[in-house]
Design an enzyme around this catalytic site. Structure first.
Site, PDB file in Angstrom:
ATOM      1  N   ASN A   1       6.595  15.735  41.742  1.00  9.33           N
ATOM      2  CA  ASN A   1       6.523  16.983  42.509  1.00  9.33           C
ATOM      3  C   ASN A   1       5.354  17.861  42.092  1.00  9.33           C
ATOM      4  OD1 ASN A   1       7.426  18.118  40.089  1.00  9.33           O
ATOM      5  ND2 ASN A   1       9.547  18.238  40.782  1.00  9.33           N
TER       6      ASN A   1
ATOM      7  N   HIS B   1       5.578  21.953  36.870  1.00 13.98           N
ATOM      8  CA  HIS B   1       6.721  22.365  36.049  1.00 13.98           C
ATOM      9  C   HIS B   1       6.668  23.871  35.874  1.00 13.98           C
ATOM     10  CE1 HIS B   1       9.660  22.451  32.736  1.00 13.98           C
ATOM     11  NE2 HIS B   1       8.838  23.343  32.201  1.00 13.98           N
TER      12      HIS B   1
END
Length: 253
Positions: free
Chosen positions: A176, A179
């Site tokens: 993705n 963080h």
């Protein structure tokens, strides 16, 4: 309320951890991005409302942010987005973590089915680690990067960083791209993981620190704009200055 000491975070202390590869110390970061080669231009975005500047104490948060391996090539672009959104980069490092280091950092996720995939992914290439500073920094950064699930982010939050840069892959998608610390406690622990010399105390950022921050971050661009304003001598100075600021930001998009 616990906060990180601003002065300690701004110091250039080399972390005690001996990472497998430290790109900044080895001066290899110039070759990290094969798409962009320009340096970061920090924009001057006000973090406070006018009323807040009159308060005796302004609470600033810090968070740990990571650009994951699949998108480190967009490092400069993302840093410019950070600065445009009012985030201040207090610390930065470029590292290539070993699997054991990655497992240690994500140890709270060991029971998750995606843990092995996550460790493999994060340790597959260099990551860029930041300590970011901003008012409500933790929530603001999470809002900017968007949901952890890339497919969901693209459908429901298309303007977030994960929707733009994240990759949908496999049964356990972990690519993705970003963080962000989940809360203050996590932020403190994660910052100390990468920057163990950063001190933690119980003091909030006082008004003197705020003034110093505003002068350091905001004034260079404003001063440059005023010089250009004087040269142009427009009929509507306020409107001209506003357009100049917008065009300056567009140059770093």
């Amino acid at each position: 309320m616990t906060s990180l000491n601003c002065s300690s975070l701004s110091s250039n202390v080399i972390p005690e951890r001996k990472w497998s590869i430290n790109y900044i110390q080895n001066k290899q970061f110039q070759n990290l991005s094969d798409i962009e080669s320009y340096s970061t231009l920090y924009s001057n975005v006000s973090l406070f409302d006018e009323s807040e500047l009159n308060e005796q104490c302004v609470v600033i948060e810090y968070t740990l942010a990571i650009i994951k391996p699949s998108i480190t090539k967009y490092m400069y672009k993302i840093e410019n987005i950070m600065s445009q959104k009012g985030f201040v980069i207090k610390k930065k490092d470029i590292l290539h973590l070993r699997k054991e280091e990655t497992s240690d950092f994500y140890r709270e996720h060991t029971s998750e089915l995606y843990f092995t995939n996550l460790v493999e992914y994060i340790s597959s290439g260099p990551i860029v680690v930041y300590v970011l500073m901003k008012k409500n920094c933790i929530d603001e950064w999470k809002r900017l990067i968007g949901p952890t699930n890339v497919k969901y982010a693209k459908k429901n939050f298309p303007f977030t960083l994960r929707a733009k840069y994240g990759i949908e892959s496999g049964n356990f998608p972990v690519k993705n791209g970003f963080h962000g610390s989940s809360n203050r406690h996590a932020a403190q622990n994660e910052i100390l993981f990468f920057f163990p010399n950063s001190e933690i105390d119980d003091n909030n950022l006082n008004i003197d620190d705020t003034i110093e921050f505003l002068q350091e971050i905001m004034m260079p661009t404003i001063s440059k704009g005023l010089v250009e304003l004087y040269k142009e001598d427009p009929n509507d100075p306020l409107r001209w200055f506003g357009k100049w600021l917008l065009s300056t930001n567009s140059m770093i998009n």
